[in-house]
Enzyme design. Structure first.
Site, PDB file in Angstrom:
ATOM      1  CG  MET B 160     -14.433  20.091  50.634  1.00 17.18           C
ATOM      2  SD  MET B 160     -13.010  20.129  51.306  1.00 17.18           S
ATOM      3  CE  MET B 160     -12.525  21.775  51.688  1.00 17.18           C
ATOM      4  CB  SER B 161     -17.078  14.630  50.796  1.00 13.55           C
ATOM      5  OG  SER B 161     -16.220  14.596  51.929  1.00 13.55           O
ATOM      6  CB  VAL B 162     -18.271  16.560  45.533  1.00 13.33           C
ATOM      7  CG1 VAL B 162     -18.649  16.295  44.019  1.00 13.33           C
ATOM      8  CG2 VAL B 162     -19.508  17.590  46.098  1.00 13.33           C
TER       9      VAL B 162
END
Lengths: 445, 445
Positions: B160-162
């Site tokens: 995801m937004s990692v």
């Protein structure tokens, strides 16, 4: 395969009507100039974003048509869902290098050129058959390795029906391990195929493709079942109004019997899908996991491979495998060495390899009428030449191949994007080229 | 992300309306029982084929909704096209093991539980936050590593937004190498964004997300632009009558300005996509190739990673990266060591890491109103705590995280499938758990 069948269709319509199973040699004059159709010449998918007329997408009707295939065959996963074939965490098995660029000058006469004076060199064959990558091994060493266009050593290429030889080998391995019974009826593993063409077939008949099933693989016929198969498997877009089968499993359950089993070899991709299904049931593993466990991790593959999958994640055992060229070289070399991988380990039972080398029944094969493959047979989804060298092959449309020559201690692997789907587009140049290189390596080892 | 945004939407509708940017702690009572929703309990995608009610597909409207995400977050490539991030051909860097199961007993008080007597153990936190895998490193050794459900050590999970923190780090690396000018206008690299929100923005403002752009990431609003973004990027089905933008590039060109740049931190995924586009132009490489060259091959990753891509092969820099847990541990450890990877090589310039550790402007961050992150800031797409340990994080919806604690010489990485998209679903348990483990490791090294 996604655009690939579509590519074949378009080529069949616009260039020359070929039937994969029984094609004549195309006139070379009808083929586009290989250099003019290279990825570098045409510039597909360069830039961020690429110019609209240089984009290749899955949903564009012309997206996968040659010459776009020269890019897309090396970028399959960027357009469709895939399942990983894990290489494991160990070191890759060694592929020592011993370059022999003299083989570029080896000459041969194309098949079907009797009476002509034409000779072709190995070096000329490479572009003329739209090669994306080619690797020659002799006595366990890499004597020749070249990549062109979109293909690089670390990038997987679609193997097309070379996939089937992996599936057939896996079946033979499971049979050798006592986990699969080739003499059993298909319905022992797949009761849901009771009322299909496979209701009275054996596993062995599936493994050797002697199944009587109504299914046409004629790429020139838009009503051929190969297209229904491709739509069911998510290899072609289904379109908003599609009401047909939505997975490989659903499609396979629709197949009706035609003629008799065990009478003749009949090359039909659906047999490989049925065999893949049998393997899953027999092993309780996905095809990707089974290939990883039994072959990929064992041969010391240097990269993961992957399968194209349908919408419920089912791998295409008929043509969906993608690998780097060096890893099918390792597999070919493992076969040549009676199941011993380049890392020295016996990873496939010798009996499994010997059974494949021995081949199937040439009489059954002859009924399929392959003019360019006289005396050949088909066994466990391998093509066996029965020539004096005992050569045998894994073969896929548009020129994919693993060529094992035990007598010459040679393996040639090749990935390509020939505009003609049928092997007849490649065989007239590649088969005599492989034989000529084998003889040259034997003469000057 | 494909089903992932959809998962978030469904959860937002049916469970509790949360806004990612400013959410309150959900009442634990509202959450489903983690054990009852595990992959093992529910049996997704088992069998050949799986039973119809156990199938997870991309085109099924409920396909990606929790609890199906506990399977799908570890099988993204089986449902969508992807681009490979090559690990190279060398050996993986070592991650020596030194188990410390005593940290399971470490206790902490959840955030927002002031006045309550509730204490939670690290071991209890793991299932209660729907963890798919968690790994703790201390002084360069793996002291804790566990996998649950569909996740295994060799299987990539959606980050995801990692993802964004990788993109921000790549931007900082290119800037350090003199290949990207953070002070330049965005239009230096992307002239086609002249008439958009980015027409008068700088690259630095994009890197720190201080862009004034009309774009809502409110998962509870079906008209929020996050859904247009997802459809354009092929993360949601576009449907037969779709006429909107068909790629990330086309979508980004539609964004209009709202408010002022440089006034406040405003977390918007499109900024990461714009930055990814800038990186491609500055490096003339795809994001996948750039990440491979600058980070993945250098840190000694043990598996390839991959990005989800849109229909023209564009990687999602906002949330499309998938990796194995051990490789984001290597990346976190590299950051903790000032850019030195577990293989001992200085692979990211120390100045790049120090700039991230130093953080951004807490005053600008405060304006975004994250009640659970007081005093934090945002720099190069990392979340910086400014706590006494100098901890900083990469964070993704549904619980993905890299937590770097320099003072405790500790890195914690976690992949999860929390039913609540917003970090507020995880932070009340995970942030104090990470801090408590850090203190325990410092007290008993």
């Amino acid at each position: 395969m996604p655009f690939f069948q579509r590519a074949a269709l378009a080529v069949a319509f616009t260039l020359l009507a070929v039937n994969t199973s029984n094609a004549q040699t195309p006139a070379p004059a009808a083929l586009p100039d290989p250099a003019a159709t290279s990825v570098d010449a045409l510039g597909w998918m360069k830039g961020f974003p690429p110019p609209p007329d240089k984009q290749i997408t899955f949903d564009n009707p012309v997206g996968g048509v040659f010459p776009r295939t020269r890019w897309s065959f090396s970028h399959v996963r960027e357009t469709v869902p895939t399942a990983n074939v894990w290489r494991g965490s160990g070191a890759a098995s060694p592929l020592p290098s011993a370059p022999r660029n003299d083989i570029e000058a080896v000459t041969f006469k194309p098949l079907g050129s009797a009476g002509s004076e034409e000779t072709v060199t190995f070096a000329q064959m490479i572009p003329r058959t739209y090669t994306d990558g080619i690797l020659v091994m002799h006595r366990g060493r890499v004597v020749y390795e070249k990549y062109f266009g979109a293909l690089t050593p670390e990038r997987p290429h679609i193997a097309m029906s070379v996939t089937k030889s992996f599936v057939g080998t896996l079946a033979a391995i499971l049979a050798d391990e006592g986990k699969l019974d080739p003499s059993a009826p298909v319905t022992k593993y797949l009761p849901e195929l009771k009322d299909t063409a496979y209701g009275d077939a054996t596993v062995r008949q599936v493994m050797d493709m002697t199944i009587g099933v109504h299914y046409s693989e004629n790429y020139a016929d838009p009503k051929a079942e190969i297209w229904d198969y491709a739509r069911a498997g998510g290899m072609l877009t289904q379109g908003p109004n599609y009401t047909g089968p939505k997975s490989f499993y659903e499609f396979l359950a629709t197949l009706k019997k035609e003629g008799a089993h065990d009478a003749a070899f009949a090359y039909k991709t659906v047999n490989a899908e049925v065999l893949a299904w049998i393997l899953r049931r027999a092993s309780n593993q996905s095809l990707a996991d089974l290939l990883s466990e039994k072959i990929w991790r064992r041969i010391g593959a240097e990269q993961d491979a992957y399968f194209m999958v349908d919408r419920i994640g089912t791998e295409s055992g008929g043509g969906g495998l993608n690998t780097v060229l060096r890893d099918i070289a390792r597999f070919g070399e493992t076969m040549r060495n009676g199941g011993r991988a380049p890392n020295g380990q016996q990873v496939i039972a010798k009996a499994v390899v010997e059974d494949i080398q021995r081949g199937g029944d040439p009489a059954k094969f002859a009924k399929a009428g392959y003019a360019l493959l006289p005396g050949w047979s088909y066994r466990n989804m391998w093509w066996v030449s029965h020539n004096p060298h005992g050569a045998y092959m894994a073969r896929g449309i548009h020129g994919q191949s693993i060529y094992v020559d035990p007598k010459a201690e040679m393996v040639i692997v090749r990935y390509a994007a020939h505009p003609v789907a049928a092997s007849a587009g490649n065989d007239p140049l590649t088969l005599p080229a492989f034989q000529a290189v084998a003889e040259a390596l034997m003469a000057r080892p």
